[in-house]
Design a protein around this motif. Structure first.
Motif, PDB file in Angstrom:
ATOM      1  N   SER A   8       0.964  -1.106   0.245  1.00  0.00           N
ATOM      2  CA  SER A   8      -0.096   0.087  -0.101  1.00  0.00           C
ATOM      3  C   SER A   8       0.858   1.151  -0.041  1.00  0.00           C
ATOM      4  O   SER A   8       0.413   2.469  -0.709  1.00  0.00           O
ATOM      5  CB  SER A   8      -0.899  -0.053   1.181  1.00  0.00           C
ATOM      6  OG  SER A   8      -0.253   0.049   2.396  1.00  0.00           O
ATOM      7  N   SER A   9       1.904   1.209   0.862  1.00  0.00           N
ATOM      8  CA  SER A   9       2.691   2.520   0.816  1.00  0.00           C
ATOM      9  C   SER A   9       3.550   2.503  -0.494  1.00  0.00           C
ATOM     10  O   SER A   9       3.960   3.786  -0.984  1.00  0.00           O
ATOM     11  CB  SER A   9       3.826   2.344   2.041  1.00  0.00           C
ATOM     12  OG  SER A   9       2.940   2.331   3.155  1.00  0.00           O
ATOM     13  N   LEU A  10       3.923   1.323  -1.240  1.00  0.00           N
ATOM     14  CA  LEU A  10       4.864   1.513  -2.304  1.00  0.00           C
ATOM     15  C   LEU A  10       3.916   2.230  -3.423  1.00  0.00           C
ATOM     16  O   LEU A  10       4.072   2.986  -4.162  1.00  0.00           O
ATOM     17  CB  LEU A  10       5.399   0.134  -2.764  1.00  0.00           C
ATOM     18  CG  LEU A  10       6.018   0.125  -3.703  1.00  0.00           C
ATOM     19  CD1 LEU A  10       7.397   0.867  -3.712  1.00  0.00           C
ATOM     20  CD2 LEU A  10       6.609  -1.392  -4.233  1.00  0.00           C
ATOM     21  N   GLN A  11       2.684   1.593  -3.332  1.00  0.00           N
ATOM     22  CA  GLN A  11       1.654   2.299  -4.431  1.00  0.00           C
ATOM     23  C   GLN A  11       1.353   3.671  -4.173  1.00  0.00           C
ATOM     24  O   GLN A  11       1.354   4.386  -5.021  1.00  0.00           O
ATOM     25  CB  GLN A  11       0.376   1.435  -4.320  1.00  0.00           C
ATOM     26  CG  GLN A  11       0.698   0.001  -4.851  1.00  0.00           C
ATOM     27  CD  GLN A  11      -0.523  -0.876  -4.598  1.00  0.00           C
ATOM     28  OE1 GLN A  11      -1.140  -0.975  -3.705  1.00  0.00           O
ATOM     29  NE2 GLN A  11      -0.759  -1.868  -5.609  1.00  0.00           N
ATOM     30  N   GLU A  12       1.379   4.174  -2.892  1.00  0.00           N
ATOM     31  CA  GLU A  12       1.108   5.450  -2.667  1.00  0.00           C
ATOM     32  C   GLU A  12       2.344   6.458  -3.164  1.00  0.00           C
ATOM     33  O   GLU A  12       2.076   7.176  -3.733  1.00  0.00           O
ATOM     34  CB  GLU A  12       0.816   5.701  -1.149  1.00  0.00           C
ATOM     35  CG  GLU A  12       0.545   7.212  -0.747  1.00  0.00           C
ATOM     36  CD  GLU A  12       0.204   7.348   0.915  1.00  0.00           C
ATOM     37  OE1 GLU A  12      -0.490   8.198   0.961  1.00  0.00           O
ATOM     38  OE2 GLU A  12       0.665   6.617   1.583  1.00  0.00           O
TER      39      GLU A  12
ATOM     40  N   THR B  69       4.504   5.678  -5.348  1.00  0.00           N
ATOM     41  CA  THR B  69       4.481   5.456  -6.959  1.00  0.00           C
ATOM     42  C   THR B  69       3.423   6.684  -7.523  1.00  0.00           C
ATOM     43  O   THR B  69       3.686   7.385  -8.565  1.00  0.00           O
ATOM     44  CB  THR B  69       4.123   4.283  -7.408  1.00  0.00           C
ATOM     45  OG1 THR B  69       5.236   3.399  -6.708  1.00  0.00           O
ATOM     46  CG2 THR B  69       4.421   4.177  -8.747  1.00  0.00           C
ATOM     47  N   LEU B  70       2.015   6.823  -6.877  1.00  0.00           N
ATOM     48  CA  LEU B  70       1.227   7.429  -7.744  1.00  0.00           C
ATOM     49  C   LEU B  70       1.780   9.087  -7.351  1.00  0.00           C
ATOM     50  O   LEU B  70       1.193   9.938  -8.117  1.00  0.00           O
ATOM     51  CB  LEU B  70       0.002   7.132  -7.086  1.00  0.00           C
ATOM     52  CG  LEU B  70      -0.678   5.887  -7.701  1.00  0.00           C
ATOM     53  CD1 LEU B  70      -2.137   5.623  -6.618  1.00  0.00           C
ATOM     54  CD2 LEU B  70      -1.372   6.193  -9.074  1.00  0.00           C
TER      55      LEU B  70
ATOM     56  N   GLU C 217       1.379  17.390  -1.731  1.00  0.00           N
ATOM     57  CA  GLU C 217       2.714  16.991  -2.501  1.00  0.00           C
ATOM     58  C   GLU C 217       3.680  16.386  -1.652  1.00  0.00           C
ATOM     59  O   GLU C 217       3.593  16.532  -0.216  1.00  0.00           O
ATOM     60  CB  GLU C 217       3.219  18.617  -2.720  1.00  0.00           C
ATOM     61  CG  GLU C 217       4.668  18.527  -3.162  1.00  0.00           C
ATOM     62  CD  GLU C 217       5.460  19.627  -3.127  1.00  0.00           C
ATOM     63  OE1 GLU C 217       6.536  19.695  -3.530  1.00  0.00           O
ATOM     64  OE2 GLU C 217       4.915  20.666  -2.558  1.00  0.00           O
ATOM     65  N   LEU C 218       4.114  15.075  -2.275  1.00  0.00           N
ATOM     66  CA  LEU C 218       4.932  14.378  -1.778  1.00  0.00           C
ATOM     67  C   LEU C 218       6.344  15.096  -1.830  1.00  0.00           C
ATOM     68  O   LEU C 218       6.903  15.139  -3.035  1.00  0.00           O
ATOM     69  CB  LEU C 218       4.965  12.927  -2.290  1.00  0.00           C
ATOM     70  CG  LEU C 218       6.263  11.939  -1.918  1.00  0.00           C
ATOM     71  CD1 LEU C 218       6.010  11.794  -0.247  1.00  0.00           C
ATOM     72  CD2 LEU C 218       6.165  10.556  -2.501  1.00  0.00           C
ATOM     73  N   LYS C 219       7.166  15.332  -0.883  1.00  0.00           N
ATOM     74  CA  LYS C 219       8.488  16.287  -1.037  1.00  0.00           C
ATOM     75  C   LYS C 219       9.445  15.264  -1.176  1.00  0.00           C
ATOM     76  O   LYS C 219      10.507  15.612  -1.926  1.00  0.00           O
ATOM     77  CB  LYS C 219       8.537  17.162   0.165  1.00  0.00           C
ATOM     78  CG  LYS C 219       7.549  18.287   0.225  1.00  0.00           C
ATOM     79  CD  LYS C 219       8.036  19.180   1.491  1.00  0.00           C
ATOM     80  CE  LYS C 219       6.853  20.436   1.239  1.00  0.00           C
ATOM     81  NZ  LYS C 219       7.177  21.349   0.414  1.00  0.00           N
ATOM     82  N   GLU C 220       9.629  14.335  -0.368  1.00  0.00           N
ATOM     83  CA  GLU C 220      10.630  13.343  -0.374  1.00  0.00           C
ATOM     84  C   GLU C 220      10.081  11.967   0.350  1.00  0.00           C
ATOM     85  O   GLU C 220       9.394  12.129   1.107  1.00  0.00           O
ATOM     86  CB  GLU C 220      12.062  13.641   0.167  1.00  0.00           C
ATOM     87  CG  GLU C 220      11.792  14.191   1.463  1.00  0.00           C
ATOM     88  CD  GLU C 220      13.185  14.863   1.812  1.00  0.00           C
ATOM     89  OE1 GLU C 220      14.012  14.653   0.970  1.00  0.00           O
ATOM     90  OE2 GLU C 220      13.098  15.509   2.929  1.00  0.00           O
TER      91      GLU C 220
ATOM     92  N   VAL D  89      -5.594  13.331   0.418  1.00  0.00           N
ATOM     93  CA  VAL D  89      -4.275  12.875   0.846  1.00  0.00           C
ATOM     94  C   VAL D  89      -4.769  11.085   1.137  1.00  0.00           C
ATOM     95  O   VAL D  89      -5.843  10.719   0.846  1.00  0.00           O
ATOM     96  CB  VAL D  89      -4.029  13.230   2.197  1.00  0.00           C
ATOM     97  CG1 VAL D  89      -5.051  13.024   3.139  1.00  0.00           C
ATOM     98  CG2 VAL D  89      -2.556  12.830   2.727  1.00  0.00           C
ATOM     99  N   ASP D  90      -3.652  10.413   1.437  1.00  0.00           N
ATOM    100  CA  ASP D  90      -4.081   9.008   1.724  1.00  0.00           C
ATOM    101  C   ASP D  90      -4.233   8.272   0.440  1.00  0.00           C
ATOM    102  O   ASP D  90      -5.224   7.930   0.166  1.00  0.00           O
ATOM    103  CB  ASP D  90      -4.915   8.617   2.933  1.00  0.00           C
ATOM    104  CG  ASP D  90      -4.595   7.314   3.645  1.00  0.00           C
ATOM    105  OD1 ASP D  90      -3.923   6.601   2.771  1.00  0.00           O
ATOM    106  OD2 ASP D  90      -5.143   7.137   4.564  1.00  0.00           O
ATOM    107  N   PHE D  91      -3.101   7.868  -0.305  1.00  0.00           N
ATOM    108  CA  PHE D  91      -3.506   6.976  -1.535  1.00  0.00           C
ATOM    109  C   PHE D  91      -3.131   5.651  -1.445  1.00  0.00           C
ATOM    110  O   PHE D  91      -2.722   4.943  -2.494  1.00  0.00           O
ATOM    111  CB  PHE D  91      -2.648   7.706  -2.826  1.00  0.00           C
ATOM    112  CG  PHE D  91      -3.243   9.008  -3.060  1.00  0.00           C
ATOM    113  CD1 PHE D  91      -3.958   8.953  -4.519  1.00  0.00           C
ATOM    114  CD2 PHE D  91      -3.046  10.175  -2.478  1.00  0.00           C
ATOM    115  CE1 PHE D  91      -4.656  10.242  -5.043  1.00  0.00           C
ATOM    116  CE2 PHE D  91      -3.789  11.454  -2.955  1.00  0.00           C
ATOM    117  CZ  PHE D  91      -4.362  11.563  -4.109  1.00  0.00           C
TER     118      PHE D  91
END
Length: 355
Positions: free
Chosen positions: A77-81, A83-84, A95-98, A175-177
């Protein structure tokens, strides 16, 4: 597409690390720190803290990935989040900063842009309901985001008030993908247990094996009703109770209005009350005809006739009075989530530089 298999996820994880998206190299892991200020949320997939950069003073959200039950690396689930979020860059998506790694691969955190509150806690703490103009402003942002997602063949699959964040300037961000999935044509079966119960579409409750963007749109109807009524419209305590609440609100479904309902896997397992009238107008007697029409369109039993995000954006409801608030006119609200206790001094010292 169908659920990703673990092997491909492990390959993807290696690619992400090789491409540098885990942006803190080993020699700098202790030099690029963030101090945890307070806990803001905790869920199935992670714990979220408000944090401050020690070098920049920037406030961010630090989502620590739950690794307790994982034996084979980062959770799918975290890996997919990750990636998306690396792929999606829209104003109404957080925004995913890092992505940062601590001293061990088991210590992984997502560094996200910080928003002051989520919509669910905001509604709980407001002394008066949102004005209809404010409701329209919030919903337009949610719909534009979903239109962007769906046009990229992505379903969020967990649209709910607590997954809608709001900045002090009235900007809403989703949020929360962790449950979000890309899909193709033809649509393939996916994990059935998605969407929080209060926001679950009736076809999910009746065991459908086909998942479409209509799931997200039913949840949008629940959020619109929640904003208008200042409380969740369908707060079920179980699947049976949830179905009963839906029928109380919308009337009893049948094959005439929902072709194929009788063939759904769980359709014969529930005793559905015989109610032949729709209660939306009774629940929202002050709402305009355009508003009621939009709610009915979102709450269509037959998924193929349910409103799309594009349909909603064209609705006369958003073009009529009261007009939606401009961003600069949206009110500011207290930071309710920041009143929670900060991490203990011991925790702050021991984990400060190891997110």
């Amino acid at each position: 597409m169908a659920e990703a298999d673990p092997e491909s996820d492990q390959i993807r994880l290696k690619c992400i690390r090789k491409e540098g998206f885990f942006t803190v190299p080993p020699e700098h892991r202790l030099g690029r720190c963030r101090n945890k200020l307070n806990l803001t949320g905790e869920g199935t997939f992670g714990i979220v803290y408000r944090a401050r950069g020690t070098q920049t003073d920037e406030i961010v959200a630090l989502k620590k990935v739950q690794m307790d039950k994982e034996k084979d690396g980062i959770p799918i689930s975290s890996l997919q989040e990750i990636t998306l979020l690396l792929r999606l860059h829209y104003p109404n998506i957080v925004e995913l900063k890092e992505v940062v790694v601590g001293n061990h691969l088991e210590s992984i955190s997502l560094v996200l842009a910080y928003c002051e509150q989520d919509l669910a806690s905001l509604l709980e703490n407001m002394t008066a309901p949102c004005s209809e103009a404010q409701v329209k402003r919030i919903m337009l942002q949610v719909l534009r985001h979903l239109q962007d997602l769906h046009s990229n063949l992505i379903m969020h699959r967990d649209v709910k008030a607590s997954n809608l964040l709001m900045t002090d300037r009235g900007c809403v961000k989703t949020v929360d993908f962790g449950l979000a999935r890309a899909y193709g044509v033809p649509v393939k079966p996916m994990t059935p247990k998605v969407v929080t119960l209060w926001y679950q579409a009736p076809e999910l409750l009746l065991g459908t094996t086909t998942q479409t963007t209509s799931f997200d749109m039913w949840a949008v109807g629940c959020i619109l009703a929640e904003l208008l009524a200042h409380k969740p419209p369908l707060p079920g305590t179980s699947e049976i109770h949830q179905i009963d609440l839906i029928v109380q609100l919308l009337g009893m479904p049948s094959d005439n209005i929902w072709p194929g309902i009788s063939k759904l896997p769980l359709a014969g397992q529930y005793s559905i009350r015989k109610q032949h009238y729709n209660n939306l107008k009774h629940k929202f007697p002050w709402l305009s005809e355009a508003g009621l029409c939009l709610l009915n369109f979102l709450f269509m039993y037959y998924p193929k006739k349910r409103a799309t995000a594009g349909d909603c954006l064209e609705s006369s409801y958003f073009k009529g009075k009261p007009l939606h608030e401009f961003p600069e006119l949206m009110p500011t609200f207290p930071h309710h989530c920041n009143t929670r206790a900060a991490p203990s001094a011991v925790e702050g010292q021991s984990k400060r530089c190891k997110p």
